[in-house]
Write an enzyme that holds these catalytic residues in place. Structure first.
Site, PDB file in Angstrom:
ATOM      1  CD  GLU A 127      81.952  69.077  48.780  1.00  0.00           C
ATOM      2  OE1 GLU A 127      82.417  70.218  48.570  1.00  0.00           O
ATOM      3  OE2 GLU A 127      82.536  68.214  49.471  1.00  0.00           O
ATOM      4  CD  GLU A 363      74.702  56.490  39.754  1.00  0.00           C
ATOM      5  OE1 GLU A 363      75.473  55.699  39.178  1.00  0.00           O
ATOM      6  OE2 GLU A 363      73.756  56.119  40.470  1.00  0.00           O
TER       7      GLU A 363
END
Length: 388
Positions: A127, A363
């Site tokens: 986010e 990631e």
């Protein structure tokens, strides 16, 4: 540790190698120019079972172990990284959560369609306020009867444009911090689910990253993945599981760049001899080869450890960190070996150079991997010296 691959994996890898060389590479420039994977390539990948690598055979997938997946990912890394990311994300963080953490009803409902590629998977954690600090997500889920109502947003979500199934993290109890985060299986057709704009990126063209908006998104209780409060732990498990595979894709790209660089250095003549006879060039190629072999050993060791059910939190962070850094160094040297032609968009070297950069970010950034490694070192020391 025996890294000799079973015959069926060797055969599959050869099939993937041929597919990459004969089908994907010839259209790599079109993927780059159009920011879209050709329909034919996607269809062929589905027919080969490339979207079911992580999914057990009982649900229609190939059910490969981690060593087998890494072998396939290494071959996929030898072509356009946008295509590789599209396939790799689905087989990694896009589906592993349901495979490893889902109940039988959830697996039966989603995995068969994901195995064939009919339904693509994505992972929605990041986010605006929660990148490296994954515990700081603001998307909220409130239970109302047999449903959760989710409001919030996500961004930089890989495969969001194509995906049908999303593993979404949301806060169910703000007072508990990371222990108040819960994971959900969300379908794009659920009321209140909105896919935002496709981001224009420096690299990874053909792999689409989008914003997601949840506006009173309705998610059935049966789509909760695990118990309430397990979402943050789930997210870390999913990310850890995928790190060897990501490094394997980087490994394949590094090998591609080395092969191209050796070929160019053998054929390019300067000062009346091939440039591979220039010590400076030969040393760059040697350094590339050295790091690639070190990465290959690390990838398959971590994959083997994963298959043995061993704790690989530290080792997975190491291979993700090392794989990303090696890819960037190899790509930089490949451009240097090729000289001016390595900087020209008509040739693939500059594309790999741009694509390599994101591997140090997505990631889990390289800095976060160092934090994970350091934290594990502290735990190991304390256990060794205090027994705690």
């Amino acid at each position: 540790m025996d890294f000799k691959l079973p015959e069926e994996i060797v055969s599959l890898c050869q099939t993937v190698r041929d597919f990459v060389a004969n089908e994907v590479e010839p259209v790599a420039h079109l993927i780059e120019e159009n920011d879209q994977i050709p329909e034919k390539i996607e269809r062929m990948a589905k027919e080969m079972g490339l979207f079911g690598l992580s999914i057990p055979e009982e649900y229609g997938g190939l059910g490969l172990d981690m060593v087998g997946k890494c072998a396939v990912f290494e071959e996929l890394g030898k072509t356009h990284n946008g295509f590789t990311t599209f396939v790799g994300t689905h087989n990694g963080i896009g589906s592993v959560g349901i495979v490893e953490l889902g109940n039988e009803e959830q697996k039966g409902r989603y995995l068969p369609k994901m195995a064939t590629g009919e339904w693509m998977g994505a992972f929605a954690l990041t986010e605006p306020s929660a990148g490296s600090n994954a515990a700081n997500i603001k998307t909220a889920a409130v239970r109302k009867g047999d449903r959760y109502i989710i409001n919030g947003s996500k961004h930089y979500i890989t495969n969001a444009k194509e995906a049908h199934v999303f593993t979404v993290m949301a806060v169910t109890d703000p007072s508990k911090g990371p222990k108040g985060i819960t994971s959900f299986i969300v379908e794009k057709d659920f009321p209140g689910f909105v896919v935002g704009k496709v981001e224009k990126k420096m690299g990874l063209h053909g792999s689409h990253s989008c914003e997601l908006f949840f506006e009173d998104l309705e998610v059935p209780v049966e789509n909760r993945l695990g118990e309430e409060g397990q979402g943050y732990v789930n997210a870390l498990k999913i990310l850890t599981n995928g790190r060897a595979g990501l490094a394997a894709r980087n490994l394949g790209s590094c090998q591609y760049l080395l092969d191209k660089s050796v070929q160019f250095a053998m054929e390019r003549v300067q000062f009346d001899k091939p440039i591979i006879e220039q010590q400076a060039v030969l040393h760059m190629l040697s350094e590339m080869a050295l790091e690639i072999e070190a990465l290959r050993s690390m990838v398959y060791r971590v994959a083997w450890m994963t298959d043995q059910g061993m704790n690989v939190i530290k080792e997975a962070a190491m291979v993700k960190l090392f794989g990303s850094e090696v890819y960037n160094r190899v790509a930089d040297k490949a451009v240097q070996v090729h000289g001016g032609i390595g900087y020209i968009a008509e040739y693939p070297i500059e594309r790999f150079y741009r694509d390599a950069r994101i591997t140090r970010i997505y990631e889990g950034t390289s800095e976060i991997q160092k934090n994970i490694i350091g934290a594990q070192l502290i735990k190991e020391y304390q256990k060794k010296h205090t027994g705690v």
